[in-house]
Each structure stands twice: as structure tokens, then as C-alpha cells.
Design a protein around this motif. Structure first.
Motif, PDB file in Angstrom:
ATOM      1  N   TRP A  40     -55.177 -28.322  -7.182  1.00 32.54           N
ATOM      2  CA  TRP A  40     -55.272 -27.056  -7.545  1.00 32.54           C
ATOM      3  C   TRP A  40     -54.046 -26.593  -6.889  1.00 32.54           C
ATOM      4  CZ3 TRP A  40     -60.528 -24.502  -7.983  1.00 32.54           C
ATOM      5  CH2 TRP A  40     -61.601 -25.279  -8.765  1.00 32.54           C
ATOM      6  N   SER A  43     -52.110 -19.586  -6.660  1.00 26.22           N
ATOM      7  CA  SER A  43     -52.317 -18.716  -7.711  1.00 26.22           C
ATOM      8  C   SER A  43     -51.082 -18.292  -8.682  1.00 26.22           C
ATOM      9  CB  SER A  43     -53.180 -17.526  -7.345  1.00 26.22           C
ATOM     10  OG  SER A  43     -53.252 -16.510  -8.094  1.00 26.22           O
ATOM     11  N   TRP A 107     -57.485 -23.819 -13.305  1.00 30.68           N
ATOM     12  CA  TRP A 107     -56.422 -23.914 -12.195  1.00 30.68           C
ATOM     13  C   TRP A 107     -55.408 -24.997 -12.456  1.00 30.68           C
ATOM     14  CZ3 TRP A 107     -55.613 -20.510  -8.521  1.00 30.68           C
ATOM     15  CH2 TRP A 107     -56.600 -19.622  -8.288  1.00 30.68           C
TER      16      TRP A 107
END
Length: 115
Positions: A40, A43, A107
Motif C-alpha cells: 500500500w 496517503s 489504496w
């Protein structure tokens, strides 16, 4: 006034931009659909990826309108551009829909988890 025929506009570089936008969206969708996702990302990276996908989807609409305004009616590239446009729109929407299938897909942008 002269009776000379008017020169038709040539699509120029917009044709290549259109091809790039369509190819990127289609290949990116196939990648997200068939290749398992990896780790992942942080952000900001996944938001940037979604912004690029959305921007290119909007770019396909803009490039298509400019391209069809410049292409002559009987140009052989018109049907090809139409098919590519439909495939790119389906791919772009599919890329965004994949994100809503699971947390992992949100993600990574991939339908399946590879880890």
C-alpha cells in the motif's frame, strides 16, 4: 472572393495526445484488473494516482472534442477515435470503480491483493 477550396484543418498533435490518453487509461485499467496489487502506498501517492486517472479521463473528453472538430468527416481515423474513446471512458470509469471494491483496492488501485 476567390473560388479556391478551403483547406481542411489537420488534427496535428492533438491526435497523438488523444492516443496517449486513451492508451494510458486502457493499459492502466487492464493492469489494475489483472495484476495483483503490491504494498500500500503512502496517503498522498494514492490520491495523486486517482487525480491523474481522473485528469486523463477528463482529458480524453477534451481531446476528443478538439479532434473531431478538426478531423474531416470522411477521415479514416474517425471510427478508430470513436472506438478508442469508448474504451478509454469505460477504462477510466472502471479505474475509479475499482477503488471502491475494498480497502486494498482503495489504496493500490488493483482489484486483487498480491500480498
Amino acid at each position: 472572393m476567390s473560388n479556391a477550396p478551403q483547406a481542411t484543418q489537420q488534427p496535428g498533435s492533438i491526435w497523438y495526445f488523444f492516443l496517449f490518453f486513451c492508451a494510458y487509461l486502457i493499459l492502466r485499467f487492464l493492469s489494475g484488473l489483472f495484476i495483483p496489487g503490491g504494498e500500500w502506498p503512502l496517503s498522498p501517492a494514492h490520491y495523486l494516482s486517482m487525480a491523474v486517472d481522473l485528469g486523463l479521463l477528463l482529458g480524453v473528453f477534451g481531446a476528443r472534442s478538439q479532434l473531431f472538430a478538426k478531423l474531416p468527416e470522411m477521415d479514416t481515423r474517425r471510427p478508430i477515435a470513436g472506438i478508442l474513446f469508448v474504451a478509454a471512458v469505460i477504462s477510466g470509469v472502471g479505474l475509479l470503480l475499482i477503488r471502491f471494491t475494498s480497502d486494498q483496492a482503495w489504496w493500490t488501485g488493483h482489484l486483487r491483493d498480491g500480498l
